[in-house]
Design an enzyme around this catalytic site. Structure first.
Site, PDB file in Angstrom:
ATOM      1  CG  ASP A 118      -2.035  -0.951   1.229  1.00  0.00           C
ATOM      2  OD1 ASP A 118      -2.304  -1.543   0.174  1.00  0.00           O
ATOM      3  OD2 ASP A 118      -2.681  -1.114   2.284  1.00  0.00           O
ATOM      4  NE  ARG A 161      -4.762  -1.602  -4.186  1.00  0.00           N
ATOM      5  CZ  ARG A 161      -4.348  -1.902  -2.950  1.00  0.00           C
ATOM      6  NH1 ARG A 161      -3.831  -0.974  -2.160  1.00  0.00           N
ATOM      7  NH2 ARG A 161      -4.430  -3.130  -2.507  1.00  0.00           N
TER       8      ARG A 161
HETATM    9  C1  LIG Z   1      -8.857  -1.245  -3.072  1.00  0.00           C
HETATM   10  C2  LIG Z   1      -8.404   0.084  -2.560  1.00  0.00           C
HETATM   11  C3  LIG Z   1      -7.132   0.223  -2.039  1.00  0.00           C
HETATM   12  C4  LIG Z   1      -6.679   1.466  -1.601  1.00  0.00           C
HETATM   13  N1  LIG Z   1      -5.368   1.610  -1.204  1.00  0.00           N
HETATM   14  C5  LIG Z   1      -4.898   2.847  -0.903  1.00  0.00           C
HETATM   15  C6  LIG Z   1      -3.516   3.070  -0.650  1.00  0.00           C
HETATM   16  O1  LIG Z   1      -2.688   2.165  -0.672  1.00  0.00           O
HETATM   17  N2  LIG Z   1      -3.123   4.336  -0.360  1.00  0.00           N
HETATM   18  C7  LIG Z   1      -4.010   5.399  -0.336  1.00  0.00           C
HETATM   19  O2  LIG Z   1      -3.586   6.536  -0.106  1.00  0.00           O
HETATM   20  N3  LIG Z   1      -5.321   5.198  -0.565  1.00  0.00           N
HETATM   21  C8  LIG Z   1      -5.779   3.964  -0.850  1.00  0.00           C
HETATM   22  N4  LIG Z   1      -7.129   3.794  -1.121  1.00  0.00           N
HETATM   23  C9  LIG Z   1      -8.091   4.888  -0.807  1.00  0.00           C
HETATM   24  C10 LIG Z   1      -8.220   5.881  -1.948  1.00  0.00           C
HETATM   25  O3  LIG Z   1      -7.037   6.653  -2.033  1.00  0.00           O
HETATM   26  C11 LIG Z   1      -9.409   6.823  -1.721  1.00  0.00           C
HETATM   27  O4  LIG Z   1      -9.187   7.550  -0.535  1.00  0.00           O
HETATM   28  C12 LIG Z   1     -10.745   6.128  -1.603  1.00  0.00           C
HETATM   29  O5  LIG Z   1     -10.853   5.050  -2.487  1.00  0.00           O
HETATM   30  C13 LIG Z   1     -11.910   7.132  -1.935  1.00  0.00           C
HETATM   31  O6  LIG Z   1     -11.769   7.620  -3.228  1.00  0.00           O
HETATM   32  P1  LIG Z   1     -12.681   7.173  -4.482  1.00  0.00           P
HETATM   33  O7  LIG Z   1     -11.739   6.832  -5.590  1.00  0.00           O
HETATM   34  O8  LIG Z   1     -13.593   6.100  -4.107  1.00  0.00           O
HETATM   35  O9  LIG Z   1     -13.390   8.493  -4.952  1.00  0.00           O
HETATM   36  P2  LIG Z   1     -14.218   9.627  -4.199  1.00  0.00           P
HETATM   37  O10 LIG Z   1     -14.311  10.755  -5.168  1.00  0.00           O
HETATM   38  O11 LIG Z   1     -13.648   9.889  -2.845  1.00  0.00           O
HETATM   39  O12 LIG Z   1     -15.621   8.954  -3.998  1.00  0.00           O
HETATM   40  C14 LIG Z   1     -16.474   8.599  -5.074  1.00  0.00           C
HETATM   41  C15 LIG Z   1     -17.755   7.998  -4.519  1.00  0.00           C
HETATM   42  O13 LIG Z   1     -17.434   6.761  -3.868  1.00  0.00           O
HETATM   43  C16 LIG Z   1     -18.198   6.597  -2.701  1.00  0.00           C
HETATM   44  N5  LIG Z   1     -17.283   6.578  -1.532  1.00  0.00           N
HETATM   45  C17 LIG Z   1     -15.982   6.900  -1.525  1.00  0.00           C
HETATM   46  N6  LIG Z   1     -15.449   6.757  -0.303  1.00  0.00           N
HETATM   47  C18 LIG Z   1     -16.466   6.341   0.490  1.00  0.00           C
HETATM   48  C19 LIG Z   1     -16.551   6.011   1.868  1.00  0.00           C
HETATM   49  N7  LIG Z   1     -15.500   6.092   2.672  1.00  0.00           N
HETATM   50  N8  LIG Z   1     -17.755   5.610   2.342  1.00  0.00           N
HETATM   51  C20 LIG Z   1     -18.824   5.528   1.531  1.00  0.00           C
HETATM   52  N9  LIG Z   1     -18.812   5.833   0.214  1.00  0.00           N
HETATM   53  C21 LIG Z   1     -17.649   6.227  -0.298  1.00  0.00           C
HETATM   54  C22 LIG Z   1     -19.161   7.737  -2.651  1.00  0.00           C
HETATM   55  O14 LIG Z   1     -20.333   7.343  -3.320  1.00  0.00           O
HETATM   56  C23 LIG Z   1     -18.439   8.814  -3.435  1.00  0.00           C
HETATM   57  O15 LIG Z   1     -19.294   9.758  -3.965  1.00  0.00           O
HETATM   58  C24 LIG Z   1      -7.577   2.573  -1.618  1.00  0.00           C
HETATM   59  C25 LIG Z   1      -8.848   2.443  -2.148  1.00  0.00           C
HETATM   60  C26 LIG Z   1      -9.272   1.234  -2.642  1.00  0.00           C
HETATM   61  C27 LIG Z   1     -10.623   1.137  -3.255  1.00  0.00           C
END
Ligand SMILES: Cc1cc2nc3c(=O)[nH]c(=O)nc-3n(C[C@H](O)[C@H](O)[C@H](O)COP(=O)(O)OP(=O)(O)OC[C@H]3O[C@@H](n4cnc5c(N)ncnc54)[C@H](O)[C@@H]3O)c2cc1C
Length: 311
Positions: free
Chosen positions: A136, A187
């Site tokens: 990560d 990723r």
């Molecule tokens: C498999 C996976 C691994 C990850 N690994 C890392 C990593 O190693 N390092 C890192 O910095 N980040 C990591 N992340 C987190 C990532 O950086 C984002 O903070 C997170 O995925 C929210 O962003 P989004 O792309 O979903 O978009 P956003 O624009 O934040 O959200 C889009 C939509 O998704 C839904 N959504 C998003 N978050 C939530 C929530 N918490 N609860 C409910 N609904 C939500 C809502 O409907 C929102 O409108 C990971 C995410 C995933 C999916």
């Protein structure tokens, strides 16, 4: 603006010992306690059961034993041993062999050499049993060193590992080009940490635009990229770009977090896309949990209702 304010607020709250105490007492106590929405449980058996259920519904999974910023060598060693036990239990359970971990958990903030030794222990054990290990990405103070360690391990022949790039960092586009040349698995995420202006884009529009650029680069030149987001606009753009470039759905996958947009996870899987669910578990779930709240303030209402109910 709202997103970064809310992130800042929750990162400040995450530092509160009182809140941590309160949440830790109530968040996991019962089968339906509020933290269980995002975290599979405190022990690996619960995580394995959640993983089996995910697989039964036609998706794949990666298990993440939660913990970050180990402050001593002893903590890092304990975390490493726990990861090794987890690998063993995953093999015995017969579920998919894919795990995610953080380098600070293995001691990066204490001593780099120890962290590398610990990572090597996990990669060696993983290699024996055909595991894929995703490293990560954490806060920007660790970006350089995380990529450096990953690339060193890659040069040493460890091909059972992959890394993560964050679209909120402008540097990621160069990192993606280099990792694509190595044929390493990336990723792509937006980025979950509170980063200062100058280091990271601050607005959703900029973060999303960079995500799309990176996604295109990974789809065109990457090796089995993982597009990790719950954002339907990013997902639709990925599907469209892959189809324009005639990249078969088997050559990349979507990833989403346990408990978030389960409807979208299921519909993508039904449409024939690879969907991997990131399943976190462990006693150190508070920091992870607070990041999820910071991403979506509406989750707070859900937690407060849970707290009142579970009191
Ligand atoms: C498999 C996976 C691994 C990850 N690994 C890392 C990593 O190693 N390092 C890192 O910095 N980040 C990591 N992340 C987190 C990532 O950086 C984002 O903070 C997170 O995925 C929210 O962003 P989004 O792309 O979903 O978009 P956003 O624009 O934040 O959200 C889009 C939509 O998704 C839904 N959504 C998003 N978050 C939530 C929530 N918490 N609860 C409910 N609904 C939500 C809502 O409907 C929102 O409108 C990971 C995410 C995933 C999916």
């Amino acid at each position: 603006m709202v997103v970064s304010l809310s992130k800042a607020f929750f990162h400040a709250l995450a530092a509160s010992d009182t809140l941590k105490q309160l949440a830790s007492t109530h968040g996991m106590r019962r089968r339906n306690s509020f933290a269980r929405r995002f975290i599979a449980g405190e022990d690996v058996e619960e995580a394995i059961a959640a993983a089996a259920a995910v697989e039964a519904s036609g998706m794949t999974q990666t298990l993440d034993y939660l913990g970050e910023s180990g402050r001593t060598m002893a903590e890092a060693d304990t975390a490493t041993r726990t990861c090794l036990v987890m690998l063993d239990k995953i093999v015995r359970a017969g579920i998919g062999r894919n795990v995610s971990l953080k380098l600070t958990q293995l001691g990066l903030a204490v001593d780099r050499a120890t962290c590398v030794d610990n990572l090597r222990r996990i990669l060696d054990a993983g290699r024996l049993h055909d595991f894929f290990v995703r490293i990560d990405m954490e806060g920007s103070e660790y970006t350089d060193v995380t990529l450096d360690i990953f690339e060193t391990m890659w040069q040493q022949g460890y091909r059972n590992a992959g890394v993560v790039l964050q679209s909120y960092l402008p540097r990621s586009i160069e990192d993606a080009r280099r990792l694509n040349r190595l044929e390493a698995r990336v990723r792509l995420v937006k980025g979950a940490y509170k980063e200062p202006r100058g280091v990271a884009y601050q607005s959703k529009a900029e973060v999303d635009a960079a995500f799309l650029d990176l996604m295109k680069l990974l789809i065109e030149e990457g090796t089995y990229p993982a597009i990790a987001t719950h954002d339907p606009a990013m997902i639709d753009a990925t599907r469209q770009h892959a189809s324009e470039r005639r990249l078969d759905a088997a050559r990349y996958e979507f990833q989403m977090l346990y408990g978030i947009r389960r409807d979208l996870q299921a519909s993508l899987a039904r449409a024939g896309h690879g969907v991997r669910v990131y399943i976190p578990f462990g006693r150190e779930w508070f920091a992870y949990f607070m990041r999820r709240l910071g991403e979506r303030p509406a989750n707070v209402g859900f937690v407060l209702r849970g707290l009142l109910r579970d009191r």
